[in-house]
Design a protein around this motif. Structure first.
Motif, PDB file in Angstrom:
ATOM      1  N   MET A 100      24.263  33.558  71.594  1.00  0.00           N
ATOM      2  CA  MET A 100      23.427  33.862  70.310  1.00  0.00           C
ATOM      3  C   MET A 100      24.084  34.480  69.259  1.00  0.00           C
ATOM      4  N   ARG A 101      23.937  34.103  68.157  1.00  0.00           N
ATOM      5  CA  ARG A 101      24.669  34.731  66.824  1.00  0.00           C
ATOM      6  C   ARG A 101      23.818  35.958  66.509  1.00  0.00           C
ATOM      7  N   LYS A 102      24.804  36.928  66.413  1.00  0.00           N
ATOM      8  CA  LYS A 102      24.441  38.141  65.907  1.00  0.00           C
ATOM      9  C   LYS A 102      24.116  38.152  64.428  1.00  0.00           C
ATOM     10  N   ILE A 103      23.163  39.376  64.020  1.00  0.00           N
ATOM     11  CA  ILE A 103      22.891  39.237  62.721  1.00  0.00           C
ATOM     12  C   ILE A 103      23.127  40.723  62.103  1.00  0.00           C
ATOM     13  N   ILE A 104      23.642  40.515  61.056  1.00  0.00           N
ATOM     14  CA  ILE A 104      23.810  41.630  60.205  1.00  0.00           C
ATOM     15  C   ILE A 104      22.877  41.560  59.066  1.00  0.00           C
ATOM     16  N   TYR A 105      22.078  42.566  58.909  1.00  0.00           N
ATOM     17  CA  TYR A 105      21.208  42.650  57.774  1.00  0.00           C
ATOM     18  C   TYR A 105      21.523  43.667  56.586  1.00  0.00           C
ATOM     19  N   ALA A 106      21.636  42.670  55.257  1.00  0.00           N
ATOM     20  CA  ALA A 106      22.135  43.522  54.173  1.00  0.00           C
ATOM     21  C   ALA A 106      20.990  43.976  53.480  1.00  0.00           C
ATOM     22  N   VAL A 107      20.602  45.242  53.525  1.00  0.00           N
ATOM     23  CA  VAL A 107      19.435  45.916  52.828  1.00  0.00           C
ATOM     24  C   VAL A 107      19.838  46.355  51.623  1.00  0.00           C
ATOM     25  N   SER A 108      18.942  46.361  50.652  1.00  0.00           N
ATOM     26  CA  SER A 108      19.044  46.991  49.290  1.00  0.00           C
ATOM     27  C   SER A 108      17.567  47.145  48.741  1.00  0.00           C
ATOM     28  N   ASP A 109      17.655  48.110  47.847  1.00  0.00           N
ATOM     29  CA  ASP A 109      16.431  48.377  46.835  1.00  0.00           C
ATOM     30  C   ASP A 109      16.639  47.704  45.522  1.00  0.00           C
ATOM     31  N   SER A 110      17.510  46.954  45.417  1.00  0.00           N
ATOM     32  CA  SER A 110      17.897  46.141  44.332  1.00  0.00           C
ATOM     33  C   SER A 110      18.002  44.699  44.535  1.00  0.00           C
ATOM     34  N   VAL A 111      18.824  44.010  44.074  1.00  0.00           N
ATOM     35  CA  VAL A 111      19.093  42.380  44.344  1.00  0.00           C
ATOM     36  C   VAL A 111      19.943  42.461  45.785  1.00  0.00           C
ATOM     37  N   GLY A 112      20.538  43.387  46.126  1.00  0.00           N
ATOM     38  CA  GLY A 112      21.291  43.357  47.178  1.00  0.00           C
ATOM     39  C   GLY A 112      22.645  42.763  47.433  1.00  0.00           C
ATOM     40  N   ASP A 113      23.311  42.509  46.012  1.00  0.00           N
ATOM     41  CA  ASP A 113      24.498  41.743  46.209  1.00  0.00           C
ATOM     42  C   ASP A 113      25.653  42.581  46.875  1.00  0.00           C
ATOM     43  N   THR A 114      25.659  43.842  46.552  1.00  0.00           N
ATOM     44  CA  THR A 114      26.835  44.711  47.168  1.00  0.00           C
ATOM     45  C   THR A 114      26.656  44.880  48.578  1.00  0.00           C
ATOM     46  N   ALA A 115      25.418  45.109  49.165  1.00  0.00           N
ATOM     47  CA  ALA A 115      25.426  45.064  50.547  1.00  0.00           C
ATOM     48  C   ALA A 115      25.641  43.641  51.347  1.00  0.00           C
ATOM     49  N   TRP A 116      25.264  42.590  50.753  1.00  0.00           N
ATOM     50  CA  TRP A 116      25.444  41.304  51.104  1.00  0.00           C
ATOM     51  C   TRP A 116      26.941  40.951  50.928  1.00  0.00           C
ATOM     52  N   GLN A 117      27.758  41.332  50.078  1.00  0.00           N
ATOM     53  CA  GLN A 117      29.116  40.939  50.136  1.00  0.00           C
ATOM     54  C   GLN A 117      30.084  41.761  50.930  1.00  0.00           C
ATOM     55  N   VAL A 118      29.530  42.990  51.253  1.00  0.00           N
ATOM     56  CA  VAL A 118      30.312  44.003  52.271  1.00  0.00           C
ATOM     57  C   VAL A 118      30.207  43.257  53.545  1.00  0.00           C
ATOM     58  N   ALA A 119      28.938  42.951  53.721  1.00  0.00           N
ATOM     59  CA  ALA A 119      28.411  42.567  55.130  1.00  0.00           C
ATOM     60  C   ALA A 119      29.230  41.145  55.325  1.00  0.00           C
ATOM     61  N   LYS A 120      29.397  40.415  54.558  1.00  0.00           N
ATOM     62  CA  LYS A 120      30.041  38.897  54.503  1.00  0.00           C
ATOM     63  C   LYS A 120      31.223  39.225  54.801  1.00  0.00           C
ATOM     64  N   ALA A 121      32.131  40.128  54.016  1.00  0.00           N
ATOM     65  CA  ALA A 121      33.448  40.344  54.195  1.00  0.00           C
ATOM     66  C   ALA A 121      33.787  40.825  55.351  1.00  0.00           C
ATOM     67  N   GLY A 122      32.765  41.597  56.016  1.00  0.00           N
ATOM     68  CA  GLY A 122      33.108  42.065  57.587  1.00  0.00           C
ATOM     69  C   GLY A 122      32.785  40.865  58.665  1.00  0.00           C
TER      70      GLY A 122
END
Length: 277
Positions: free
Chosen positions: A1-23
């Motif tokens: 089963m694929r594990k999920i990382i939720y990239a959460v932000s109170d804005s558009v969420g690019d920073t959280a998403w890019q950090v999560a994707k990098a990992g």
């Protein structure tokens, strides 16, 4: 089963998403999935994310600014025993220590990041519009113009620079039989990047390209003599343009882009001093 990382932000969420994707990119892509959760502004939204993360034993990466929501996330972390990574927290605390000032911790401040987001969207649209030399009128408007023979990663580089750095990039294929558009001669040499590549490596890339298209047999497209002729022509054009030259033979797109970003940053300083931007 694929594990999920939720990239959460109170804005558009690019920073959280890019950090999560990098990992996540450091692992087999079939085992980890990153889901973006932008504009999280209420406890109810936080509750929903934690419930979903709990169901699949996922983790949360966030760039929340609102102090109340940040504290609430800490409480939910303890309640659910889920790994939570606060991307901005250590940076903000470090900056407070460095400046001896308190951070505003204002969600509105974070939302200014969306300006950067729209800048990158504009750059993406620019890269698509002025891709492959189809509209030379874009060359004088570009931050960077990439030139090179076919299959030297001009288009992927243009899109990568646009999406990740907001750099408006046009590109022009160099073909011996096709005259240079006059517009390229109006672009300052410092804004033009010439891409060169080892002929044998290009031969392999083009062969693979043809095979993937289902085309078999001999072709001038990957003929070594033809490639050598194209490269000789391209080098001559680059000398004429007095442009920057990058050998991409053994470089990833990220490596090449990093070098181009340095050039673009220097160009921006020059433009600002000369009043061009």
């Amino acid at each position: 089963m694929r594990k999920i990382i939720y990239a959460v932000s109170d804005s558009v969420g690019d920073t959280a998403w890019q950090v999560a994707k990098a990992g996540a990119n450091q692992f087999d892509q079939t085992t980890i999935k990153v889901i973006r959760k932008p504009y999280v502004l209420s406890r109810e939204q936080v509750d929903e994310i934690f419930e979903k993360a709990s169901d699949n034993r996922g983790m949360i990466v966030h760039t929340l600014i609102n102090p109340e929501l940040r504290q609430y996330v800490l409480e939910k972390k303890a309640e659910y025993d889920i790994d939570v990574i606060d991307v901005l927290g250590p940076v903000i605390w470090g900056a407070e220590k460095l400046t001896h000032e308190d951070a505003d911790m204002n969600v509105g401040q974070a939302r200014r990041l969306s300006t950067d987001y729209f800048k990158r969207i504009d750059a993406m649209e620019f890269a698509v519009k002025y891709d492959d030399g189809k509209d030379p009128s874009g060359f004088p408007k570009a931050d960077i113009v990439i030139v090179g023979v076919s299959r030297t990663s001009k288009t992927p580089l243009s899109l990568f620079l646009a999406y990740n750095y907001g750099i408006k990039t046009a590109n022009l294929p160099l073909v011996p039989e096709v005259p240079l558009p006059r517009e390229i001669l109006t672009v300052p040499p410092r804004k033009i990047i010439g891409l060169i590549i080892d002929t044998y490596k290009l031969n392999g890339i083009r062969k693979t390209r043809m095979e993937n298209m289902g085309i078999k047999g001999e072709s001038d497209y990957f003929d070594l003599a033809r490639i050598n002729s194209e490269m000789e022509y391209a080098r001559g054009v680059m000398r004429h343009l007095h442009c920057n030259i990058i050998d991409v033979s053994n470089k990833s797109i990220e490596e090449t882009a990093s070098y181009i970003v340095q050039i673009a940053d220097k160009n921006k300083v020059i433009d600002e001093k000369s009043g061009l931007c």
